[in-house]
Design a protein around this motif. Structure first.
Motif, PDB file in Angstrom:
ATOM      1  N   VAL A  33       0.855  -1.187   0.000  1.00 18.55           N
ATOM      2  CA  VAL A  33       0.000   0.000   0.000  1.00 18.55           C
ATOM      3  C   VAL A  33       0.891   1.238   0.000  1.00 18.55           C
ATOM      4  N   PRO A  34       0.371   2.391  -0.445  1.00 16.53           N
ATOM      5  CA  PRO A  34       1.192   3.611  -0.437  1.00 16.53           C
ATOM      6  C   PRO A  34       1.521   4.029   0.995  1.00 16.53           C
ATOM      7  N   PRO A  35       2.710   4.559   1.228  1.00 18.20           N
ATOM      8  CA  PRO A  35       3.042   5.051   2.568  1.00 18.20           C
ATOM      9  C   PRO A  35       2.210   6.283   2.898  1.00 18.20           C
ATOM     10  N   PRO A  36       2.005   6.578   4.174  1.00 16.46           N
ATOM     11  CA  PRO A  36       1.205   7.753   4.541  1.00 16.46           C
ATOM     12  C   PRO A  36       1.926   9.053   4.233  1.00 16.46           C
ATOM     13  N   ASP A  37       1.153  10.076   3.954  1.00 16.23           N
ATOM     14  CA  ASP A  37       1.671  11.425   3.742  1.00 16.23           C
ATOM     15  C   ASP A  37       1.123  12.282   4.882  1.00 16.23           C
ATOM     16  N   PRO A  38       1.913  12.500   5.951  1.00 14.12           N
ATOM     17  CA  PRO A  38       1.363  13.163   7.139  1.00 14.12           C
ATOM     18  C   PRO A  38       0.825  14.556   6.829  1.00 14.12           C
ATOM     19  N   ALA A  39      -0.367  14.831   7.334  1.00 15.32           N
ATOM     20  CA  ALA A  39      -0.962  16.159   7.253  1.00 15.32           C
ATOM     21  C   ALA A  39      -0.383  17.030   8.366  1.00 15.32           C
ATOM     22  N   PRO A  40      -0.610  18.338   8.316  1.00 13.95           N
ATOM     23  CA  PRO A  40      -0.139  19.184   9.412  1.00 13.95           C
ATOM     24  C   PRO A  40      -0.655  18.681  10.759  1.00 13.95           C
ATOM     25  N   GLY A  41       0.250  18.610  11.723  1.00 10.91           N
ATOM     26  CA  GLY A  41      -0.122  18.140  13.052  1.00 10.91           C
ATOM     27  C   GLY A  41      -0.062  16.646  13.223  1.00 10.91           C
ATOM     28  N   GLU A  42       0.209  15.899  12.156  1.00  9.24           N
ATOM     29  CA  GLU A  42       0.281  14.442  12.261  1.00  9.24           C
ATOM     30  C   GLU A  42       1.714  13.971  12.483  1.00  9.24           C
ATOM     31  N   VAL A  43       1.840  12.923  13.285  1.00 12.67           N
ATOM     32  CA  VAL A  43       3.120  12.327  13.623  1.00 12.67           C
ATOM     33  C   VAL A  43       3.251  11.024  12.849  1.00 12.67           C
ATOM     34  N   LEU A  44       4.435  10.789  12.277  1.00  6.93           N
ATOM     35  CA  LEU A  44       4.677   9.521  11.604  1.00  6.93           C
ATOM     36  C   LEU A  44       5.222   8.526  12.627  1.00  6.93           C
ATOM     37  N   VAL A  45       4.585   7.360  12.711  1.00  6.05           N
ATOM     38  CA  VAL A  45       5.028   6.334  13.646  1.00  6.05           C
ATOM     39  C   VAL A  45       5.241   5.027  12.899  1.00  6.05           C
ATOM     40  N   ARG A  46       6.204   4.252  13.377  1.00  7.11           N
ATOM     41  CA  ARG A  46       6.410   2.892  12.875  1.00  7.11           C
ATOM     42  C   ARG A  46       5.735   1.930  13.845  1.00  7.11           C
ATOM     43  N   VAL A  47       4.807   1.169  13.334  1.00  8.03           N
ATOM     44  CA  VAL A  47       4.037   0.267  14.182  1.00  8.03           C
ATOM     45  C   VAL A  47       4.903  -0.918  14.588  1.00  8.03           C
ATOM     46  N   GLY A  48       4.922  -1.199  15.881  1.00  8.83           N
ATOM     47  CA  GLY A  48       5.662  -2.349  16.380  1.00  8.83           C
ATOM     48  C   GLY A  48       4.788  -3.574  16.516  1.00  8.83           C
ATOM     49  N   ALA A  49       3.625  -3.415  17.137  1.00  8.64           N
ATOM     50  CA  ALA A  49       2.750  -4.556  17.389  1.00  8.64           C
ATOM     51  C   ALA A  49       1.315  -4.090  17.487  1.00  8.64           C
ATOM     52  N   VAL A  50       0.404  -5.006  17.143  1.00 12.85           N
ATOM     53  CA  VAL A  50      -1.030  -4.741  17.184  1.00 12.85           C
ATOM     54  C   VAL A  50      -1.718  -5.936  17.842  1.00 12.85           C
ATOM     55  N   GLY A  51      -2.556  -5.661  18.827  1.00  5.99           N
ATOM     56  CA  GLY A  51      -3.333  -6.707  19.449  1.00  5.99           C
ATOM     57  C   GLY A  51      -4.657  -6.913  18.729  1.00  5.99           C
ATOM     58  N   LEU A  52      -5.148  -8.144  18.745  1.00  3.10           N
ATOM     59  CA  LEU A  52      -6.446  -8.460  18.163  1.00  3.10           C
ATOM     60  C   LEU A  52      -7.464  -8.635  19.293  1.00  3.10           C
ATOM     61  N   CYS A  53      -8.652  -8.080  19.086  1.00  2.87           N
ATOM     62  CA  CYS A  53      -9.698  -8.208  20.098  1.00  2.87           C
ATOM     63  C   CYS A  53     -10.976  -8.721  19.448  1.00  2.87           C
ATOM     64  N   GLY A  54     -12.022  -8.871  20.266  1.00  5.09           N
ATOM     65  CA  GLY A  54     -13.277  -9.406  19.760  1.00  5.09           C
ATOM     66  C   GLY A  54     -13.879  -8.574  18.647  1.00  5.09           C
ATOM     67  N   THR A  55     -13.752  -7.260  18.723  1.00  6.78           N
ATOM     68  CA  THR A  55     -14.265  -6.407  17.656  1.00  6.78           C
ATOM     69  C   THR A  55     -13.577  -6.722  16.337  1.00  6.78           C
ATOM     70  N   ASP A  56     -12.258  -6.901  16.382  1.00  6.77           N
ATOM     71  CA  ASP A  56     -11.523  -7.262  15.164  1.00  6.77           C
ATOM     72  C   ASP A  56     -12.046  -8.572  14.582  1.00  6.77           C
ATOM     73  N   LEU A  57     -12.300  -9.540  15.449  1.00  8.24           N
ATOM     74  CA  LEU A  57     -12.747 -10.851  14.973  1.00  8.24           C
ATOM     75  C   LEU A  57     -14.136 -10.776  14.351  1.00  8.24           C
ATOM     76  N   HIS A  58     -15.019  -9.980  14.953  1.00  3.29           N
ATOM     77  CA  HIS A  58     -16.358  -9.824  14.372  1.00  3.29           C
ATOM     78  C   HIS A  58     -16.295  -9.166  12.997  1.00  3.29           C
ATOM     79  N   MET A  59     -15.425  -8.162  12.844  1.00  2.00           N
ATOM     80  CA  MET A  59     -15.289  -7.514  11.542  1.00  2.00           C
ATOM     81  C   MET A  59     -14.682  -8.473  10.520  1.00  2.00           C
ATOM     82  N   TRP A  60     -13.638  -9.179  10.911  1.00  2.00           N
ATOM     83  CA  TRP A  60     -12.971 -10.146  10.035  1.00  2.00           C
ATOM     84  C   TRP A  60     -13.937 -11.219   9.570  1.00  2.00           C
ATOM     85  N   ALA A  61     -14.847 -11.634  10.452  1.00  2.00           N
ATOM     86  CA  ALA A  61     -15.813 -12.688  10.114  1.00  2.00           C
ATOM     87  C   ALA A  61     -17.061 -12.144   9.424  1.00  2.00           C
TER      88      ALA A  61
END
Length: 358
Positions: free
Chosen positions: A17-45
């Motif tokens: 996917v294209p990399p983000p182009d930060p808007a004014p006031g936005e911080v660029l971060v490198r994601v280290g880890a993401v947790g999955l929760c029940g909401t994620d599973l309901h959307m995925w399913a």
């Protein structure tokens, strides 16, 4: 850059996917880890109304700041800071928001739901939505979000130091409630049907645990409270049975808080409301500063909630694990960063949930 995209029901793939182009006031971060929760599973399913495909999921995000806004904002941050992303985006200007009840905002959106989420290598996020988490790695920072939901539920319960609270459900929100209660001097009794989760709750600091597959919780609560009933009962499982139990477990002047997402109905006898002063409320979204405080004080305990780790390339297996094996799963993390050491904690790795406390 790489990102995990949910393309259809139960189908998630790693795409370019294209990399983000930060808007004014936005911080660029490198994601280290993401947790999955029940909401994620309901959307995925494909089980959440109003959410279509494709979408980029992930709202429990631990990251590292890589670039600050050129406009000089986000002065509370520095490059290299480990941060947790607050995914909740209310409008901030409606009547509900102005009253401070922003989780009920009709225009409420969230990263990982209506907005592209954290299952990607880089994100551009307004500085106000980033919270420094000192002394932890990004994997533990990713757990600030579920702990923040627990912190909000405990806050809405009105519990104070010395009070006794029943938590129905020993999933990640229930575990977060144990940690929040521990920090604030609140006693906690936890119920669940899975012995492994109850053992973990006990290891994290629960005073009493009750396996409700073999015993009703009422007797244990009466014994624990000397017959007075709990000061609050927080339903964190989404189970209709737990909803029914919650009302009967609080004493006079007690509060029932519903944080578990389910499709049941909560029935409350009117005399309990009128003559015993029982209150009922719901809880949604999180209190991030309070959660950062809890996680920063208890980083090793927080990390014990993690039962499984998957690299971004195995994101499909991560969703399947969380969805298909709830009895053997506490918190599943997707480690997004290409640098594996970025997501590794300084504390020992926990063992699998099924082998005991993790």
């Amino acid at each position: 850059m790489r990102a995990a995209v949910t393309l259809d029901r139960c189908r998630v793939e790693v795409c370019d996917v294209p990399p983000p182009d930060p808007a004014p006031g936005e911080v660029l971060v490198r994601v280290g880890a993401v947790g999955l929760c029940g909401t994620d599973l309901h959307m995925w399913a494909g089980e959440r109304a109003g959410v279509g495909f494709p979408l980029r999921q992930g709202h429990e995000i631990g990251a590292v700041v890589t670039e600050l806004p050129a406009d000089g904002s986000a002065t509370h941050l520095a490059v290299g800071d480990v941060v947790a992303v607050d995914p909740s985006v209310p409008c901030g200007s409606c009547r509900v928001c102005r009253r401070g009840e922003w989780p009920s905002c009709a225009a409420f959106t969230a990263y990982g739901v209506a907005r592209p989420g954290g299952l990607t290598e880089l994100m551009a996020v307004p500085g106000d939505y980033l919270h420094r988490v000192p002394g932890v790695a990004p994997d533990v920072a990713a757990l600030v979000e579920p702990v923040s939901v627990a912190a909000m539920a405990l806050h809405r319960s009105g519990a104070r130091a010395g009070d006794r609270v029943v938590v129905l459900g020993a999933g990640p929100i229930g575990m977060g409630l144990v940690l929040c209660a521990r920090v604030h001097g609140v006693g906690v009794l936890v119920t669940d049907v899975l012995p492994g989760r109850l053992e973990l709750a006990r290891a994290l600091g629960a005073d009493v645990v009750v396996d409700v597959s073999t015993a009703a919780p009422a007797g244990a609560v009466q014994e624990w409270t000397g017959g007075a009933g709990a000061d609050a009962a927080i339903e964190a499982s989404g189970s209709p049975r737990a909803l029914d139990d919650a009302v009967g477990l609080v004493g006079r002047g007690g509060t029932v808080v519903v944080v578990g997402l389910g499709d049941g109905e909560l029935r409350v006898p009117v005399p309990r409301l009128l003559f015993e002063g029982v209150r009922v409320t719901g809880s949604r979204a999180g209190l991030f500063p309070q959660a950062v405080d809890v996680v920063s004080r208890l980083p090793a305990e927080t990390a014990r909630m993690i039962s499984h780790r998957f690299p971004l390339t195995d994101v499909a297996a991560a969703f399947a694990q969380a969805h298909d094996d709830p009895a053997g799963t506490a918190k599943v993390l997707v480690e997004v960063s290409p640098a594996g050491t970025l997501c590794r904690p300084a504390h020992p790795e926990p063992g699998p949930l099924e082998e005991g406390p993790s």
